[in-house]
Design an enzyme around this catalytic site. Sequence first.
Site, PDB file in Angstrom:
ATOM      1  N   GLU A 190     -13.570  14.134 -22.089  1.00  0.00           N
ATOM      2  CA  GLU A 190     -13.975  12.725 -21.847  1.00  0.00           C
ATOM      3  C   GLU A 190     -12.996  12.275 -23.591  1.00  0.00           C
ATOM      4  OE1 GLU A 190     -14.007  12.067 -19.306  1.00  0.00           O
ATOM      5  OE2 GLU A 190     -16.044  12.715 -18.081  1.00  0.00           O
TER       6      GLU A 190
HETATM    7  C1  LIG Z   1     -17.891  22.180 -20.628  1.00  0.00           C
HETATM    8  C2  LIG Z   1     -17.105  21.099 -20.782  1.00  0.00           C
HETATM    9  C3  LIG Z   1     -16.206  20.564 -19.413  1.00  0.00           C
HETATM   10  C4  LIG Z   1     -15.027  20.488 -19.612  1.00  0.00           C
HETATM   11  N1  LIG Z   1     -14.516  19.456 -18.489  1.00  0.00           N
HETATM   12  C5  LIG Z   1     -13.774  19.853 -18.261  1.00  0.00           C
HETATM   13  C6  LIG Z   1     -12.616  18.629 -16.742  1.00  0.00           C
HETATM   14  O1  LIG Z   1     -13.622  19.066 -15.589  1.00  0.00           O
HETATM   15  N2  LIG Z   1     -11.552  18.141 -16.343  1.00  0.00           N
HETATM   16  C7  LIG Z   1     -10.648  18.690 -18.019  1.00  0.00           C
HETATM   17  O2  LIG Z   1      -9.559  18.578 -17.463  1.00  0.00           O
HETATM   18  N3  LIG Z   1     -11.088  18.993 -18.849  1.00  0.00           N
HETATM   19  C8  LIG Z   1     -12.377  19.152 -19.066  1.00  0.00           C
HETATM   20  N4  LIG Z   1     -12.548  19.518 -20.167  1.00  0.00           N
HETATM   21  C9  LIG Z   1     -12.175  20.201 -21.481  1.00  0.00           C
HETATM   22  C10 LIG Z   1     -12.211  18.468 -22.426  1.00  0.00           C
HETATM   23  O3  LIG Z   1     -11.932  17.259 -21.960  1.00  0.00           O
HETATM   24  C11 LIG Z   1     -11.268  19.280 -23.896  1.00  0.00           C
HETATM   25  O4  LIG Z   1     -12.284  20.239 -24.297  1.00  0.00           O
HETATM   26  C12 LIG Z   1     -11.361  17.982 -24.858  1.00  0.00           C
HETATM   27  O5  LIG Z   1     -10.929  17.008 -24.465  1.00  0.00           O
HETATM   28  C13 LIG Z   1     -10.999  18.274 -26.070  1.00  0.00           C
HETATM   29  O6  LIG Z   1      -9.556  19.268 -26.122  1.00  0.00           O
HETATM   30  P1  LIG Z   1      -9.713  20.945 -27.388  1.00  0.00           P
HETATM   31  O7  LIG Z   1     -10.317  21.239 -26.166  1.00  0.00           O
HETATM   32  O8  LIG Z   1      -8.155  21.025 -26.278  1.00  0.00           O
HETATM   33  O9  LIG Z   1      -9.021  20.378 -28.516  1.00  0.00           O
HETATM   34  P2  LIG Z   1      -8.805  20.145 -29.470  1.00  0.00           P
HETATM   35  O10 LIG Z   1      -7.776  19.359 -28.843  1.00  0.00           O
HETATM   36  O11 LIG Z   1      -7.526  21.373 -29.965  1.00  0.00           O
HETATM   37  O12 LIG Z   1      -9.767  19.081 -30.307  1.00  0.00           O
HETATM   38  C14 LIG Z   1      -9.950  19.978 -31.710  1.00  0.00           C
HETATM   39  C15 LIG Z   1     -10.167  18.990 -32.665  1.00  0.00           C
HETATM   40  O13 LIG Z   1      -9.068  18.560 -32.759  1.00  0.00           O
HETATM   41  C16 LIG Z   1      -9.495  16.945 -33.250  1.00  0.00           C
HETATM   42  N5  LIG Z   1      -8.027  16.157 -33.160  1.00  0.00           N
HETATM   43  C17 LIG Z   1      -7.404  16.471 -32.164  1.00  0.00           C
HETATM   44  N6  LIG Z   1      -6.129  15.856 -31.749  1.00  0.00           N
HETATM   45  C18 LIG Z   1      -7.034  14.659 -33.422  1.00  0.00           C
HETATM   46  C19 LIG Z   1      -6.076  13.810 -33.963  1.00  0.00           C
HETATM   47  N7  LIG Z   1      -4.834  13.004 -33.109  1.00  0.00           N
HETATM   48  N8  LIG Z   1      -6.745  13.234 -34.619  1.00  0.00           N
HETATM   49  C20 LIG Z   1      -7.817  13.419 -35.318  1.00  0.00           C
HETATM   50  N9  LIG Z   1      -8.592  14.451 -34.538  1.00  0.00           N
HETATM   51  C21 LIG Z   1      -7.801  15.388 -33.631  1.00  0.00           C
HETATM   52  C22 LIG Z   1     -10.777  17.169 -32.523  1.00  0.00           C
HETATM   53  O14 LIG Z   1     -11.485  15.499 -31.952  1.00  0.00           O
HETATM   54  C23 LIG Z   1     -11.342  18.607 -32.047  1.00  0.00           C
HETATM   55  O15 LIG Z   1     -12.597  17.898 -33.166  1.00  0.00           O
HETATM   56  C24 LIG Z   1     -14.235  20.654 -20.204  1.00  0.00           C
HETATM   57  C25 LIG Z   1     -14.593  21.026 -21.552  1.00  0.00           C
HETATM   58  C26 LIG Z   1     -16.031  21.417 -21.848  1.00  0.00           C
HETATM   59  C27 LIG Z   1     -16.085  22.139 -22.871  1.00  0.00           C
END
Ligand SMILES: Cc1cc2nc3c(=O)[nH]c(=O)nc-3n(C[C@H](O)[C@H](O)[C@H](O)COP(=O)(O)OP(=O)(O)OC[C@H]3O[C@@H](n4cnc5c(N)ncnc54)[C@H](O)[C@@H]3O)c2cc1C
Length: 477
Positions: A286
């Site tokens: 979220e």
């Molecule tokens: C169990 C689980 C259920 C999920 N369910 C859903 C779902 O139903 N539908 C859906 O669409 N998604 C879902 N997700 C996805 C989830 O919303 C994303 O994992 C989340 O938004 C983070 O994206 P990412 O994993 O690509 O991390 P990234 O975006 O790659 O981030 C990696 C790290 O970098 C940091 N970061 C990234 N950008 C910035 C910035 N601009 N400034 C500072 N820090 C930054 C982040 O805070 C994080 O610490 C789910 C994920 C999990 C693990």
Amino acid sequence: MLPLINFATEEQRERYLVPCMNGEMLSAFALTEPGTGSDAMNITTKAVLDDAGTHYVVNGGKQWITNAGWADIFILFAQVDGEHFTAFVLERDSEGLEIGANEHLLGQHGSSVAALSLENVHIPIQNLLGEVGKGHKVAFCTLNMGRLKLATNSASGARAAVEVASRYAAERTQFGRPIGEFGLIQRKLADMAARAYAAESVAYRTSGLVYQALEAKAGNDRPTLDDKLAMLSEFSVECAMAKVHTSEAYNHLADEAVQVFGGYGFSEEYPPARMYRDSRIARIYEGTNEICRLYAQRAILRRSWSGRLDLSGTQDQTDDSLSAVSYDAALGSGSRHLDITNLKSVYRHLTAEVCAAVQRERMFDAENQQLMASLADIAIEIFATESVFLRISKGFSGSGLDGMELYEDLEQIYFIHAVDRIRQEANEILAALFTGLELAEQLRKLDEWLPLPVGLIVYRARVAKVLLQDGGLPVFA
Ligand SMILES: Cc1cc2nc3c(=O)[nH]c(=O)nc-3n(C[C@H](O)[C@H](O)[C@H](O)COP(=O)(O)OP(=O)(O)OC[C@H]3O[C@@H](n4cnc5c(N)ncnc54)[C@H](O)[C@@H]3O)c2cc1C
């Protein structure tokens, strides 16, 4: 289901929403992709209208989709013609859609989370959700509401952690006494309870703000979609702050519950292990807590620059200018007092100094982010402290609940910890902006604003006694 409630056409309501409401169908939300998580608006899944103009042909992939294993429909986001961010309803049995195996997750073992692969999937034009290029409305509305739901969920998890830890501490004996009689366990339990109480207060307050605003806007009619979108946007700062506060509270409390259980806390046979695993994800989905912090602080600044929010500190002492709107004045504070005004002064002062420095020295974005996050943490602590204060004040002025001393002790414990956290973030900001005598003067001013932790040990002992007797926090309306 929220995207359907808010954006479905009559036909889509009949076909998808009604069965979802009846429990005959399950939906999933498919936004994240392997290459775009936080940067969600830059997804690459592409949709192109076919020559007949009857279907969108979709290609791409989705990652981490909750409910993927058993969902009947997916609210799918794609770029129409590669550039117009748009939402669709995708049926599970569509040709070209493949659903991956369930991921092996750290926690939430009862859920199904999997990847989707889409190869020339044909989605009928009737399944467009909302308008082409307006998918961000569907996504943001759902994410804001999702943050609020997650906040209430995390707050109840935090309360449960206090409960299991309190009960265990009352039963488990070491050195011939229940471990709850030891000062260090009492300290842990009382701090946990204060933080859980604050998390709950934040979740209640934010839900109440959104609900009351919707009711007021709609009058006797059902709120329109535009009303809902406007309200969710109005309270998006509070939703983001509530998500950060409560998820970190639950995660920390789950960790503390493991500690109270000792070795048994590390065993899957006892409740803390599951709490420890399950609570972790709330800081990630979220919108990660980093993204939520940045969002909240930048939105506060934008509101201030556009004149919608007064951060100047020139209003009278009862102003609520750190919250997007004023809280219900009817809550009142009666004869009670907590010096939140000084905390707000710290926030305003630091915000002004940071803005001036950013303008003056054109700081790099990375440095700027650190300062923004520190300011966000201060704003969140003020929001939480104030939420606790308002909730207890309401109890005082309302039915006159039993055991108010407990709540005032919880309030004091939370306040002292909030001041600590504010001091730490403020020190970091000031040390980045000033040096030498100027820094010393700024730190002196900070000390004048922030109170000392007087009485903490006494408050903790009293709260712990109640927790051990009652097996957790009493339910407080
Ligand atoms: C169990 C689980 C259920 C999920 N369910 C859903 C779902 O139903 N539908 C859906 O669409 N998604 C879902 N997700 C996805 C989830 O919303 C994303 O994992 C989340 O938004 C983070 O994206 P990412 O994993 O690509 O991390 P990234 O975006 O790659 O981030 C990696 C790290 O970098 C940091 N970061 C990234 N950008 C910035 C910035 N601009 N400034 C500072 N820090 C930054 C982040 O805070 C994080 O610490 C789910 C994920 C999990 C693990």
